[in-house]
Motif scaffolding. Sequence first.
Motif, PDB file in Angstrom:
ATOM      1  N   GLU A   1     -28.598 -25.152 -61.822  1.00 29.97           N
ATOM      2  CA  GLU A   1     -28.774 -26.468 -62.428  1.00 29.97           C
ATOM      3  C   GLU A   1     -27.867 -27.508 -61.767  1.00 29.97           C
ATOM      4  O   GLU A   1     -28.267 -28.646 -61.511  1.00 29.97           O
ATOM      5  CB  GLU A   1     -28.474 -26.411 -63.935  1.00 29.97           C
ATOM      6  CG  GLU A   1     -29.471 -25.610 -64.751  1.00 29.97           C
ATOM      7  CD  GLU A   1     -29.224 -24.106 -64.696  1.00 29.97           C
ATOM      8  OE1 GLU A   1     -28.314 -23.660 -63.966  1.00 29.97           O
ATOM      9  OE2 GLU A   1     -29.970 -23.378 -65.388  1.00 29.97           O
TER      10      GLU A   1
ATOM     11  N   ASN B   1     -32.598 -20.394 -65.729  1.00 28.01           N
ATOM     12  CA  ASN B   1     -32.407 -21.093 -64.458  1.00 28.01           C
ATOM     13  C   ASN B   1     -33.698 -21.345 -63.674  1.00 28.01           C
ATOM     14  O   ASN B   1     -33.678 -22.007 -62.638  1.00 28.01           O
ATOM     15  CB  ASN B   1     -31.412 -20.343 -63.567  1.00 28.01           C
ATOM     16  CG  ASN B   1     -31.886 -18.941 -63.205  1.00 28.01           C
ATOM     17  OD1 ASN B   1     -33.079 -18.674 -63.117  1.00 28.01           O
ATOM     18  ND2 ASN B   1     -30.944 -18.031 -62.985  1.00 28.01           N
TER      19      ASN B   1
ATOM     20  N   ALA C   1     -34.569 -25.005 -62.683  1.00 27.32           N
ATOM     21  CA  ALA C   1     -33.687 -25.544 -61.648  1.00 27.32           C
ATOM     22  C   ALA C   1     -34.031 -24.957 -60.287  1.00 27.32           C
ATOM     23  O   ALA C   1     -34.039 -25.672 -59.274  1.00 27.32           O
ATOM     24  CB  ALA C   1     -32.232 -25.253 -61.997  1.00 27.32           C
TER      25      ALA C   1
END
Length: 821
Positions: free
Chosen positions: A221, A190, A193
Amino acid sequence: DASSFIGRAQELTELKTLLRRTRLLTLSGTGGAGKTRLALELARDREDAHADGAILVELDSVGEPADVPDAVAEALDLRALPGGALVDAIAADLAPRELLLVLDNCEHVIGSSATLADALLRSAPRLTILATSREPLRVPGEVIFRVPSLAIPDPDAAEPPAALLDYEAVRLFVDRAGAVAPGFVIDETNAPAVARICHRLDGLPLALELAAARTNALLPEAVAERLDDRFRLLRAGSRTAPTRQQTLEAALDWSYELLTDTERVLLRRLAVFAGGFTLEAAEEVCAGDGLERTQVADLLARLVEKSLVAIEERRGTRRYRLLETIRAYSNVRLADAGEPAAIAVRHAGWLSGLVGAEDAQLSGLDPERGNLRAALETLLAHDPAAALGLCARVWPFWLRRIELTEARRWLGEALERAPGPSPERVRALLGHAAIEYRSGDESLGLAHADEALALARDLGDPALEWRAVQFRGGIEIAREQGRAAAVQYDGAVAVARRNKLAAMEAVSVYSLGVAAWVAGDLAAAESRFAESEGLFDAVGDPDETVPALINVSQIAVQDAGAPALRLVFEDTLQPFAEVTCAVAAGYVLLNWANVARTADDPARARVLLAEALERFERAGTERGRADVWARLAYLGLAEGDVAGAAELFERVRALRAGLGDRRGAALTLVGLGYTALAAGDYGQAEKLLREAADTFRRAGDRWGLASALWRTAELEQARDRLDRAEALLEQALDVVAETPNRRWKAVTWASLAEVALLRGDDERARDLLEQALDAFATGGDAQGVEHLHARLDSLAKRVQTVGKEPPVRTGASRTTRRRQK
């Protein structure tokens, strides 16, 4: 608020110092910047420094300016005597006290807050006031501290999770996400993101907290993908927060409603700018339809004071910008007013005019990259022919910045949407071909160049016809086809002479010299260069512009201490961009010096470089000066002057960075890495070469990337990391395999052979050397052929002396051989 306070260590340190030196400190900043949080943390820290502590007065719920004294009195638990003025009662109460009074959220009652603060400071000598407001109180003695956004990462840098946690914005997001989604951590999955979220939300604490609140239902995301609709997504934060802080849109509504009508008009129109703007640009684009040009400067200053517009100082130039979140909000308001199309067309006209007024190198366009994209979007929708004309003018700018993917997109769309015959289409076709050429595509832009040539002839434009024929010659040079290139350049000379294009004739005669150099005829090359220099000197107007000369940029370097043939790549002059004849004459000498080096005459090379430098200094071109220094640095390296080369490269790096020459700066990193390697500083060499390779890889620049990979492989070879060196050369082979350049493939195969020799794999080394020899021979590279024959002879003697069969190849070696077949 029970949540933890994240970051702001530097700001707190600075504020503590300021609070000791002033009696009125105002924290100013845009909505959601975290002014209240910062003020409360500062007050907690400094409370004990005041004998009577600190008192908070929350003004956000005060509806009328006249009610400000009531709010202060309530916080002090104070009542006025019957018939007495409340302000006098507050002043009398505070007069003997040493107190820190925090006035939070003054912006909507700014006038009465300022009046009260001024009166209290005059009557209470030991009182200190800490205020938060989106604009200053403008009280005598006030010190203003503009609260910045939290530090944010560059989402394109792809930093690991541990490094991202060094950014305050990331730490805040992770902390708040963990509060709503227990167990949330930033990890490899992650991290990209999270970096995008922090960047797109400008590091605004309120926006980050609202985004983090969504991680109880959405992955990071998903949050990042939906930030284009951020005002719908970022709702419902803490139910205990004031209404205006429960959604991002409400926080900005609060600021917008406090503006005057003309301030609102300017703010929403400023949303058309992407990446910043100057005052002059704002005046040209935003004035009209109810807003006078003479009003813009004053209104802009007021928006700055109210923390809705940020100021940036760049190299002595003042620019302004909207935070992305405020820009998104202002775009909504612009749409509500029914103005987007009209303002966008006005903005595109301004940008087109700016480009038209720029010099040939478009040196002032760097800060306007975002505005260029916005203008092209507008023109493609409303006037495709104008978009094509703009692309035809600015593609050398993309070339200099090695923004090759972006250039392909815009040129491709403009050519598709404006298919009619025109001179602009010829120029855009040649631009598209130049981008493909620079990318190292196997086609080298041939299809676009041929289309440009046919169209130029149909239009009956001899200057454009000459450019297209000249370009075709450059494609043959990249293919290492010197004789085929000479045929094209002879045609270009004929077009120039027939139409009395003297400056263009000088370019083509020089290019015939490059063709001779590629074909291995050094005497003919020098003769053509001398002829070209004379033709340039005879041009009546030295400021007349011509396409930049094709580079002699590949320098073969042999080191007595190491048998490998090294190919140094120093290609900084933009092919196909415009330069003056005075500058072009300097590049004739610069590249002539490389031919002298190829002929093993370094003394002659230095003389020519000195003459080139003198011409560049007379022409006032910093770019030319940097290019001469770079060539001198490589010459010094070849002669063993490592310290002198390092000093020259550092001067080159500073100059190219100042010119915004991204590609030239990256090539300088390769040179510095090569120098650090020669000095034995392997750590520094690795750092420099990695940065260069990353730049070229992101840009899709095969030539630059291959050069960086070669040098990095040499570094790993020096460290005795042969597996790593071989892997890097395999990468380089993959990069150059997509190009028609035999010399680059030959150098890579020869370098792989040297690694094989160090492994003791003589059979594989011989195969690779023979493969490289064939490529050099086919390309007519006499120096490469001579070197490879010598290496093969040396290998044969070594095998004969050792008297043993070559060892069995490793798995990695077998893989490489299959690929070569």
